[in-house]
Design a protein around this motif. Structure first.
Motif, PDB file in Angstrom:
ATOM      1  N   PRO A   1       0.763  -1.362  -0.149  1.00 40.03           N
ATOM      2  CA  PRO A   1       0.027   0.139   0.135  1.00 40.03           C
ATOM      3  C   PRO A   1       0.905   1.248  -0.083  1.00 40.03           C
ATOM      4  O   PRO A   1       2.145   1.149   0.333  1.00 40.03           O
ATOM      5  CB  PRO A   1      -0.724  -0.077   1.222  1.00 40.03           C
ATOM      6  N   ALA A   2       0.243   2.282  -0.384  1.00 40.27           N
ATOM      7  CA  ALA A   2       0.979   3.802  -0.724  1.00 40.27           C
ATOM      8  C   ALA A   2       1.183   4.085   0.826  1.00 40.27           C
ATOM      9  O   ALA A   2       0.463   3.658   1.870  1.00 40.27           O
ATOM     10  CB  ALA A   2       0.165   4.499  -1.374  1.00 40.27           C
ATOM     11  N   VAL A   3       2.454   4.738   1.298  1.00 43.21           N
ATOM     12  CA  VAL A   3       2.716   5.308   2.535  1.00 43.21           C
ATOM     13  C   VAL A   3       1.664   6.364   2.742  1.00 43.21           C
ATOM     14  O   VAL A   3       1.452   7.321   2.010  1.00 43.21           O
ATOM     15  CB  VAL A   3       4.175   5.762   2.659  1.00 43.21           C
ATOM     16  N   ALA A   4       0.757   6.559   3.898  1.00 40.26           N
ATOM     17  CA  ALA A   4      -0.183   7.301   4.393  1.00 40.26           C
ATOM     18  C   ALA A   4       0.574   8.379   4.980  1.00 40.26           C
ATOM     19  O   ALA A   4       1.389   8.188   5.775  1.00 40.26           O
ATOM     20  CB  ALA A   4      -1.218   6.795   5.017  1.00 40.26           C
ATOM     21  N   LEU A   5       0.210   9.780   4.863  1.00 39.04           N
ATOM     22  CA  LEU A   5       0.933  10.592   5.486  1.00 39.04           C
ATOM     23  C   LEU A   5      -0.058  11.435   6.543  1.00 39.04           C
ATOM     24  O   LEU A   5      -1.050  12.147   5.940  1.00 39.04           O
ATOM     25  CB  LEU A   5       1.583  11.733   4.326  1.00 39.04           C
ATOM     26  N   ALA A   6       0.470  11.349   7.601  1.00 36.56           N
ATOM     27  CA  ALA A   6      -0.295  12.261   8.711  1.00 36.56           C
ATOM     28  C   ALA A   6      -0.180  13.484   8.383  1.00 36.56           C
ATOM     29  O   ALA A   6       1.006  13.875   8.226  1.00 36.56           O
ATOM     30  CB  ALA A   6      -0.080  11.597  10.068  1.00 36.56           C
ATOM     31  N   ALA A   7      -1.016  14.138   8.897  1.00 40.67           N
ATOM     32  CA  ALA A   7      -0.781  15.843   8.764  1.00 40.67           C
ATOM     33  C   ALA A   7      -1.669  16.518   9.611  1.00 40.67           C
ATOM     34  O   ALA A   7      -2.669  15.999  10.439  1.00 40.67           O
ATOM     35  CB  ALA A   7      -1.137  16.378   7.341  1.00 40.67           C
ATOM     36  N   GLU A   8      -1.262  17.778   9.940  1.00 44.44           N
ATOM     37  CA  GLU A   8      -2.271  18.867  10.846  1.00 44.44           C
ATOM     38  C   GLU A   8      -2.553  19.961   9.690  1.00 44.44           C
ATOM     39  O   GLU A   8      -1.837  20.469   9.108  1.00 44.44           O
ATOM     40  CB  GLU A   8      -1.368  19.344  11.803  1.00 44.44           C
ATOM     41  N   LEU A   9      -3.858  20.573   9.985  1.00 46.36           N
ATOM     42  CA  LEU A   9      -4.101  21.734   9.575  1.00 46.36           C
ATOM     43  C   LEU A   9      -4.123  22.770  10.536  1.00 46.36           C
ATOM     44  O   LEU A   9      -4.534  22.695  11.507  1.00 46.36           O
ATOM     45  CB  LEU A   9      -5.635  21.563   9.022  1.00 46.36           C
ATOM     46  N   VAL A  10      -3.136  23.767  10.219  1.00 48.00           N
ATOM     47  CA  VAL A  10      -2.964  24.706  11.137  1.00 48.00           C
ATOM     48  C   VAL A  10      -3.183  26.027  10.776  1.00 48.00           C
ATOM     49  O   VAL A  10      -2.652  26.571   9.552  1.00 48.00           O
ATOM     50  CB  VAL A  10      -1.527  24.801  11.650  1.00 48.00           C
ATOM     51  N   ALA A  11      -3.795  27.087  11.480  1.00 49.45           N
ATOM     52  CA  ALA A  11      -4.225  28.401  11.222  1.00 49.45           C
ATOM     53  C   ALA A  11      -3.669  29.137  12.061  1.00 49.45           C
ATOM     54  O   ALA A  11      -3.529  29.055  13.394  1.00 49.45           O
ATOM     55  CB  ALA A  11      -5.850  28.511  11.335  1.00 49.45           C
ATOM     56  N   THR A  12      -2.534  30.184  11.546  1.00 50.04           N
ATOM     57  CA  THR A  12      -1.689  30.814  12.308  1.00 50.04           C
ATOM     58  C   THR A  12      -1.799  32.470  11.937  1.00 50.04           C
ATOM     59  O   THR A  12      -2.062  32.750  10.892  1.00 50.04           O
ATOM     60  CB  THR A  12      -0.285  30.357  12.253  1.00 50.04           C
ATOM     61  N   ARG A  13      -1.625  33.241  12.905  1.00 55.66           N
ATOM     62  CA  ARG A  13      -1.621  34.693  12.736  1.00 55.66           C
ATOM     63  C   ARG A  13      -0.051  34.834  12.205  1.00 55.66           C
ATOM     64  O   ARG A  13       0.699  34.033  12.118  1.00 55.66           O
ATOM     65  CB  ARG A  13      -1.738  35.482  14.118  1.00 55.66           C
ATOM     66  N   GLU A  14      -0.005  36.149  11.775  1.00 54.94           N
ATOM     67  CA  GLU A  14       1.390  36.595  11.187  1.00 54.94           C
ATOM     68  C   GLU A  14       2.215  36.472  12.182  1.00 54.94           C
ATOM     69  O   GLU A  14       3.430  36.188  11.787  1.00 54.94           O
ATOM     70  CB  GLU A  14       1.436  38.104  10.556  1.00 54.94           C
ATOM     71  N   THR A  15       1.947  36.665  13.294  1.00 57.00           N
ATOM     72  CA  THR A  15       3.027  36.463  14.535  1.00 57.00           C
ATOM     73  C   THR A  15       3.591  35.084  14.695  1.00 57.00           C
ATOM     74  O   THR A  15       4.372  34.885  15.486  1.00 57.00           O
ATOM     75  CB  THR A  15       2.458  36.905  15.855  1.00 57.00           C
ATOM     76  N   GLY A  16       2.929  34.041  14.283  1.00 55.36           N
ATOM     77  CA  GLY A  16       3.092  32.591  14.247  1.00 55.36           C
ATOM     78  C   GLY A  16       2.167  31.909  15.526  1.00 55.36           C
ATOM     79  O   GLY A  16       2.283  30.849  15.499  1.00 55.36           O
ATOM     80  N   GLU A  17       1.245  32.772  15.763  1.00 57.41           N
ATOM     81  CA  GLU A  17       0.327  32.292  16.939  1.00 57.41           C
ATOM     82  C   GLU A  17      -0.578  31.318  16.289  1.00 57.41           C
ATOM     83  O   GLU A  17      -1.243  31.772  15.305  1.00 57.41           O
ATOM     84  CB  GLU A  17      -0.287  33.599  17.961  1.00 57.41           C
ATOM     85  N   VAL A  18      -0.576  30.159  16.825  1.00 55.83           N
ATOM     86  CA  VAL A  18      -1.808  29.053  16.341  1.00 55.83           C
ATOM     87  C   VAL A  18      -3.108  29.406  16.876  1.00 55.83           C
ATOM     88  O   VAL A  18      -3.108  29.534  18.054  1.00 55.83           O
ATOM     89  CB  VAL A  18      -1.225  27.664  16.707  1.00 55.83           C
ATOM     90  N   ILE A  19      -3.938  29.435  15.915  1.00 50.56           N
ATOM     91  CA  ILE A  19      -5.435  29.849  16.230  1.00 50.56           C
ATOM     92  C   ILE A  19      -6.258  28.818  16.119  1.00 50.56           C
ATOM     93  O   ILE A  19      -7.504  28.684  16.701  1.00 50.56           O
ATOM     94  CB  ILE A  19      -5.934  31.309  15.713  1.00 50.56           C
ATOM     95  N   ALA A  20      -5.838  27.593  15.215  1.00 52.80           N
ATOM     96  CA  ALA A  20      -6.622  26.483  15.338  1.00 52.80           C
ATOM     97  C   ALA A  20      -5.654  25.313  14.821  1.00 52.80           C
ATOM     98  O   ALA A  20      -4.725  25.434  14.138  1.00 52.80           O
ATOM     99  CB  ALA A  20      -7.641  26.761  13.959  1.00 52.80           C
ATOM    100  N   ARG A  21      -6.094  24.329  15.135  1.00 56.52           N
ATOM    101  CA  ARG A  21      -5.168  23.137  14.654  1.00 56.52           C
ATOM    102  C   ARG A  21      -6.156  21.857  14.671  1.00 56.52           C
ATOM    103  O   ARG A  21      -6.809  21.634  15.581  1.00 56.52           O
ATOM    104  CB  ARG A  21      -4.003  22.868  15.667  1.00 56.52           C
TER     105      ARG A  21
END
Length: 156
Positions: free
Chosen positions: A17-37
């Motif tokens: 089987p093809a290798v499955a790649l786990a990931a995260e969806l991350v929303a960040t402000r310009e400062t780098g602060e994570v506001i959603a993950r």
């Protein structure tokens, strides 16, 4: 390695089987602060939703994690209002049966697996929805530059 062994190894590799790649969806402000993950399993999807600034109806752009890449899959536009249209050759337009339309089979990789959005304030309410979980970007970062990115869990 004998010729027969190489053929057997090749057959094994091709049937794996093809290798499955786990990931995260991350929303960040310009400062780098994570506001959603969000954790995003291979093949899982999410939508970015908002209300049209003039007509007020909800618009959806929906994505999937395809092999660790952010891919725009389909959109729903409930009306042919200002700024909303189907671009011929980019997916196929079908009716939603209620005066609007879906654009299906867009299947467009997002360059760099990320984009910048400036969430509208108030009734526009830009949101990310994955399953039952919804995060309002407009509530926490109205009119700010927000980067929405699909990142491998090893990338951070």
């Amino acid at each position: 390695m004998t010729r027969g062994t190489r053929g057997g190894l090749l057959a094994l590799l091709l049937s794996a089987p093809a290798v499955a790649l786990a990931a995260e969806l991350v929303a960040t402000r310009e400062t780098g602060e994570v506001i959603a993950r969000f954790d995003v399993a291979p093949g899982a999807g999410w939508c970015v939703l908002w209300h049209h600034s003039v007509k007020g109806f909800e618009v959806s752009d929906c994505y999937e994690n395809r092999g660790g890449r952010m891919v725009l899959v389909w959109s729903h536009l409930p009306d042919f209002a200002a700024g909303l249209d189907h671009i011929p050759g980019r997916g196929r337009q079908v009716t939603d049966g209620q005066g609007g339309y879906f654009i299906l089979d867009i299947d467009e990789p997002v360059p760099g697996d990320a984009y910048v959005l400036r969430p509208g304030s108030g009734p526009v309410d830009h949101r990310i929805r994955m399953g039952d979980r919804v995060v309002s970007l407009s509530a926490v970062a109205p009119r700010e530059r927000v980067r929405i990115a699909l990142v491998g869990t090893d990338d951070e």
